[in-house]
Scaffold this motif. Structure first.
Motif, PDB file in Angstrom:
ATOM      1  N   ALA A 161     -31.795  -3.732  -7.421  1.00 31.85           N
ATOM      2  CA  ALA A 161     -30.847  -4.190  -6.401  1.00 31.85           C
ATOM      3  C   ALA A 161     -30.055  -2.988  -5.908  1.00 31.85           C
ATOM      4  O   ALA A 161     -29.347  -2.341  -6.673  1.00 31.85           O
ATOM      5  CB  ALA A 161     -29.904  -5.240  -6.990  1.00 31.85           C
ATOM      6  N   GLU A 162     -30.204  -2.657  -4.609  1.00 34.84           N
ATOM      7  CA  GLU A 162     -29.455  -1.531  -4.062  1.00 34.84           C
ATOM      8  C   GLU A 162     -28.386  -2.019  -3.096  1.00 34.84           C
ATOM      9  O   GLU A 162     -28.402  -3.140  -2.637  1.00 34.84           O
ATOM     10  CB  GLU A 162     -30.378  -0.519  -3.385  1.00 34.84           C
ATOM     11  N   LYS A 163     -27.418  -1.128  -2.844  1.00 32.78           N
ATOM     12  CA  LYS A 163     -26.224  -1.446  -2.053  1.00 32.78           C
ATOM     13  C   LYS A 163     -25.458  -2.612  -2.675  1.00 32.78           C
ATOM     14  O   LYS A 163     -24.986  -3.517  -1.988  1.00 32.78           O
ATOM     15  CB  LYS A 163     -26.582  -1.724  -0.598  1.00 32.78           C
ATOM     16  N   VAL A 164     -25.361  -2.583  -3.996  1.00 37.55           N
ATOM     17  CA  VAL A 164     -24.540  -3.553  -4.726  1.00 37.55           C
ATOM     18  C   VAL A 164     -23.098  -3.064  -4.651  1.00 37.55           C
ATOM     19  O   VAL A 164     -22.757  -2.034  -5.221  1.00 37.55           O
ATOM     20  CB  VAL A 164     -25.008  -3.676  -6.194  1.00 37.55           C
ATOM     21  N   PHE A 170     -23.262  -7.395  -8.834  1.00 30.44           N
ATOM     22  CA  PHE A 170     -24.015  -6.862  -9.972  1.00 30.44           C
ATOM     23  C   PHE A 170     -24.358  -7.982 -10.955  1.00 30.44           C
ATOM     24  O   PHE A 170     -25.508  -8.133 -11.384  1.00 30.44           O
ATOM     25  CB  PHE A 170     -23.191  -5.775 -10.666  1.00 30.44           C
ATOM     26  N   GLU A 171     -23.363  -8.799 -11.311  1.00 34.61           N
ATOM     27  CA  GLU A 171     -23.585  -9.886 -12.263  1.00 34.61           C
ATOM     28  C   GLU A 171     -24.545 -10.929 -11.697  1.00 34.61           C
ATOM     29  O   GLU A 171     -25.368 -11.506 -12.430  1.00 34.61           O
ATOM     30  CB  GLU A 171     -22.242 -10.510 -12.642  1.00 34.61           C
ATOM     31  N   GLU A 172     -24.468 -11.175 -10.388  1.00 35.84           N
ATOM     32  CA  GLU A 172     -25.390 -12.104  -9.732  1.00 35.84           C
ATOM     33  C   GLU A 172     -26.825 -11.597  -9.816  1.00 35.84           C
ATOM     34  O   GLU A 172     -27.761 -12.360 -10.107  1.00 35.84           O
ATOM     35  CB  GLU A 172     -24.982 -12.272  -8.256  1.00 35.84           C
ATOM     36  N   ALA A 173     -27.002 -10.284  -9.586  1.00 39.16           N
ATOM     37  CA  ALA A 173     -28.335  -9.688  -9.644  1.00 39.16           C
ATOM     38  C   ALA A 173     -28.905  -9.753 -11.065  1.00 39.16           C
ATOM     39  O   ALA A 173     -30.102 -10.026 -11.256  1.00 39.16           O
ATOM     40  CB  ALA A 173     -28.288  -8.241  -9.149  1.00 39.16           C
ATOM     41  N   VAL A 174     -28.071  -9.505 -12.061  1.00 40.11           N
ATOM     42  CA  VAL A 174     -28.505  -9.596 -13.458  1.00 40.11           C
ATOM     43  C   VAL A 174     -29.006 -11.011 -13.759  1.00 40.11           C
ATOM     44  O   VAL A 174     -30.067 -11.203 -14.362  1.00 40.11           O
ATOM     45  CB  VAL A 174     -27.361  -9.223 -14.420  1.00 40.11           C
ATOM     46  N   GLU A 175     -28.229 -11.987 -13.321  1.00 37.10           N
ATOM     47  CA  GLU A 175     -28.586 -13.387 -13.571  1.00 37.10           C
ATOM     48  C   GLU A 175     -29.906 -13.760 -12.895  1.00 37.10           C
ATOM     49  O   GLU A 175     -30.691 -14.533 -13.430  1.00 37.10           O
ATOM     50  CB  GLU A 175     -27.469 -14.308 -13.068  1.00 37.10           C
ATOM     51  N   MET A 176     -30.162 -13.194 -11.718  1.00 36.83           N
ATOM     52  CA  MET A 176     -31.408 -13.478 -10.995  1.00 36.83           C
ATOM     53  C   MET A 176     -32.628 -12.878 -11.685  1.00 36.83           C
ATOM     54  O   MET A 176     -33.753 -13.339 -11.482  1.00 36.83           O
ATOM     55  CB  MET A 176     -31.330 -12.902  -9.572  1.00 36.83           C
ATOM     56  N   GLY A 177     -32.415 -11.813 -12.471  1.00 43.03           N
ATOM     57  CA  GLY A 177     -33.536 -11.180 -13.143  1.00 43.03           C
ATOM     58  C   GLY A 177     -33.816  -9.761 -12.698  1.00 43.03           C
ATOM     59  O   GLY A 177     -34.867  -9.193 -13.040  1.00 43.03           O
ATOM     60  N   TYR A 178     -32.893  -9.157 -11.939  1.00 41.92           N
ATOM     61  CA  TYR A 178     -33.053  -7.760 -11.538  1.00 41.92           C
ATOM     62  C   TYR A 178     -32.835  -6.848 -12.748  1.00 41.92           C
ATOM     63  O   TYR A 178     -32.012  -7.143 -13.622  1.00 41.92           O
ATOM     64  CB  TYR A 178     -32.076  -7.406 -10.420  1.00 41.92           C
ATOM     65  N   SER A 179     -33.571  -5.739 -12.779  1.00 39.66           N
ATOM     66  CA  SER A 179     -33.524  -4.828 -13.931  1.00 39.66           C
ATOM     67  C   SER A 179     -32.693  -3.578 -13.685  1.00 39.66           C
ATOM     68  O   SER A 179     -32.141  -3.007 -14.622  1.00 39.66           O
ATOM     69  CB  SER A 179     -34.944  -4.385 -14.304  1.00 39.66           C
ATOM     70  N   TYR A 180     -32.615  -3.130 -12.417  1.00 36.61           N
ATOM     71  CA  TYR A 180     -31.908  -1.897 -12.081  1.00 36.61           C
ATOM     72  C   TYR A 180     -30.956  -2.149 -10.918  1.00 36.61           C
ATOM     73  O   TYR A 180     -31.163  -3.056 -10.109  1.00 36.61           O
ATOM     74  CB  TYR A 180     -32.903  -0.788 -11.698  1.00 36.61           C
ATOM     75  N   PHE A 181     -29.915  -1.298 -10.843  1.00 40.83           N
ATOM     76  CA  PHE A 181     -28.830  -1.570  -9.901  1.00 40.83           C
ATOM     77  C   PHE A 181     -28.298  -0.252  -9.344  1.00 40.83           C
ATOM     78  O   PHE A 181     -28.137   0.725 -10.071  1.00 40.83           O
ATOM     79  CB  PHE A 181     -27.711  -2.347 -10.599  1.00 40.83           C
ATOM     80  N   GLN A 182     -27.981  -0.287  -8.037  1.00 39.47           N
ATOM     81  CA  GLN A 182     -27.538   0.926  -7.360  1.00 39.47           C
ATOM     82  C   GLN A 182     -26.518   0.531  -6.300  1.00 39.47           C
ATOM     83  O   GLN A 182     -26.710  -0.450  -5.585  1.00 39.47           O
ATOM     84  CB  GLN A 182     -28.743   1.614  -6.709  1.00 39.47           C
ATOM     85  N   GLY A 183     -25.436   1.266  -6.208  1.00 38.61           N
ATOM     86  CA  GLY A 183     -24.426   0.952  -5.198  1.00 38.61           C
ATOM     87  C   GLY A 183     -23.057   1.417  -5.623  1.00 38.61           C
ATOM     88  O   GLY A 183     -22.899   2.148  -6.599  1.00 38.61           O
ATOM     89  N   TYR A 184     -22.042   0.946  -4.924  1.00 40.13           N
ATOM     90  CA  TYR A 184     -20.668   1.397  -5.158  1.00 40.13           C
ATOM     91  C   TYR A 184     -19.882   0.420  -6.025  1.00 40.13           C
ATOM     92  O   TYR A 184     -18.664   0.445  -6.035  1.00 40.13           O
ATOM     93  CB  TYR A 184     -19.944   1.567  -3.824  1.00 40.13           C
ATOM     94  N   PHE A 185     -20.581  -0.459  -6.767  1.00 39.65           N
ATOM     95  CA  PHE A 185     -19.847  -1.512  -7.457  1.00 39.65           C
ATOM     96  C   PHE A 185     -18.877  -0.977  -8.504  1.00 39.65           C
ATOM     97  O   PHE A 185     -17.881  -1.609  -8.819  1.00 39.65           O
ATOM     98  CB  PHE A 185     -20.800  -2.532  -8.080  1.00 39.65           C
ATOM     99  N   PHE A 186     -19.138   0.239  -9.017  1.00 35.84           N
ATOM    100  CA  PHE A 186     -18.188   0.802  -9.964  1.00 35.84           C
ATOM    101  C   PHE A 186     -16.859   1.132  -9.299  1.00 35.84           C
ATOM    102  O   PHE A 186     -15.835   1.240  -9.954  1.00 35.84           O
ATOM    103  CB  PHE A 186     -18.744   2.073 -10.591  1.00 35.84           C
TER     104      PHE A 186
END
Length: 404
Positions: A161-164, A170-186
């Motif tokens: 999931a990019e542009k998170v 981020f938590e929504e993507a995890v729940e959906m089953g995404y494995s990797y994450f990229q974006g400004y969520f931090f």
């Protein structure tokens, strides 16, 4: 040739960094002047070797975009298969030659990622090869995200999931089953109720308060340090590290402070406090903070603000403290005994500290147009900026290895 490279971390489900996407240009313009795009990209990729890939990615993998022509020329194979992830851009037409080359690279052990993926039947041959699908969370509707989960799971493909932009996404993507994450969520933390500032030893804040005086008293600071064995040990370990290049024998804590200088000590006590606070948190927060701090300081020195370089350093160092504490930034800064100028810059007040901080953030994100506009205000050469960033990354790597 001038080269410009930024990097953006890619996280796993546990919020550990597993890779970086390298964002590059051959200038701060978002287009290639009088040079074919494929040729320019090839030259920039080659420049990575001149800068040292290890310094940029610090043992992780590098996601790098490749055009259709570069793929057909098998340019990705100049990198080690364990170092690079081959990103196939969304505008690459999956013709017979592309499929053939990608199959060959996959058989050689390379990891294949499909960038900004939107399903179309013509991409079915690529789906049989791909290891990772990157999904743009900023523009893709929820139904499309879920649909891609089913497509990927049937083929054993991982989803990124990019542009998170937020931790909720981020938590929504995890729940959906995404494995990797990229974006400004931090950079946009969820404010948690009931979470307070972690308890520090009183010594840390006594030192910060003393440093915030018009004329800090080295005797008072030394006395505080001397009654804290752990803090004294960390300081001496850091002062003797390669990051300082000090070769004189240190005979006392006060001697160490005098050799280091009050401005450098301000930076280091801030680093130590943040490292203490970051226990149990993602180490990427510390990486980002230290890179920002050093990058801001180096830019300030390049522009002739060396006398106040510690202020620029501390703006970068405290730029992610809201993420670290899961609290609102203004509330945290009200409790910290650091200079008001630093607090105001972090809260968005205009001024030279904020100007340099903006350059750091936009460069970090690869927002080249914004960087170009900002440095027009200063006598700052484009060709120097990338080297300052690489120096900051190398400095951060060295510092964090010291285990402060």
């Amino acid at each position: 040739m001038n080269f410009f490279v930024a990097r953006q971390p890619i996280f796993d489900c546990d919020q550990n960094v597993c890779a970086y996407e390298l964002l590059y240009r051959n200038s701060l313009d978002n287009y290639y002047k009088s040079v074919d795009g494929d040729q320019a990209t090839s030259e920039v990729i080659n420049s990575f070797f001149l800068m040292g890939m290890d310094a940029i990615i610090d043992g992780s993998k590098a996601f790098i975009n490749f055009t259709s022509n570069l793929l057909k020329d098998e340019v990705p194979t100049i990198f080690d298969k364990d170092t690079v992830v081959i990103e196939i851009l969304e505008d690459v037409e999956p013709d017979k030659k592309i499929i053939e080359v990608c199959k060959k690279m996959k058989e050689e052990g390379y990891t294949i990622a499909l960038d900004d993926f939107v399903f179309s039947p013509k991409y079915l041959p690529l789906l049989e090869i791909a290891d990772i699908i990157k999904v743009d969370f900023l523009i893709s509707p929820v139904d499309e995200r879920k649909r891609l989960v089913k497509i990927a799971q049937r083929r054993g493909i991982k989803l990124l999931a990019e542009k998170v932009e937020t931790r909720e996404e981020f938590e929504e993507a995890v729940e959906m089953g995404y494995s990797y994450f990229q974006g400004y969520f931090f950079s946009k933390p969820v404010v948690l109720t009931g979470t307070d500032l972690p308890t520090y030893a009183t010594n840390y804040f006594e030192i910060l308060e003393e440093l915030n005086q018009d004329e800090p008293d080295l005797d008072n600071i030394s006395a505080i340090l001397e009654r804290d064995l752990s803090l004294s040990y960390k300081l001496l370990k850091l002062i003797n590290s390669a990051a300082f290049y000090l070769r004189e024998e240190i005979t006392s804590i006060k001697n160490a402070l005098a050799l280091l200088g009050i401005n450098e000590f301000k930076k280091w006590i801030s680093l130590i406090v943040l490292k203490k606070a970051s226990k149990g948190k993602s180490q990427e927060i510390m990486k980002i903070s230290t890179i920002r701090a050093k990058f801001a300081e180096l830019i300030a020195c390049e522009l002739g603000f060396e006398d106040n370089k510690s202020q620029f350093f501390m703006v970068g160092m405290f730029s992610m403290i809201d993420v670290l504490m899961n609290r609102k930034l203004d509330n945290i800064l009200n409790e910290l005994p650091i200079a008001n100028k630093i607090k105001w810059a972090l809260l968005g007040s205009k001024g030279i500290l904020k100007d340099i901080y903006d350059i750091v953030l936009d460069y970090e994100r690869g927002e080249w147009n914004k960087v170009s506009q900002q440095i027009e205000k200063f006598d700052l050469k484009e060709e120097d900026l990338s080297q300052l960033f690489i120096n900051a990354v190398e400095w951060s790597n060295e510092v964090l290895k010291q285990g402060a």
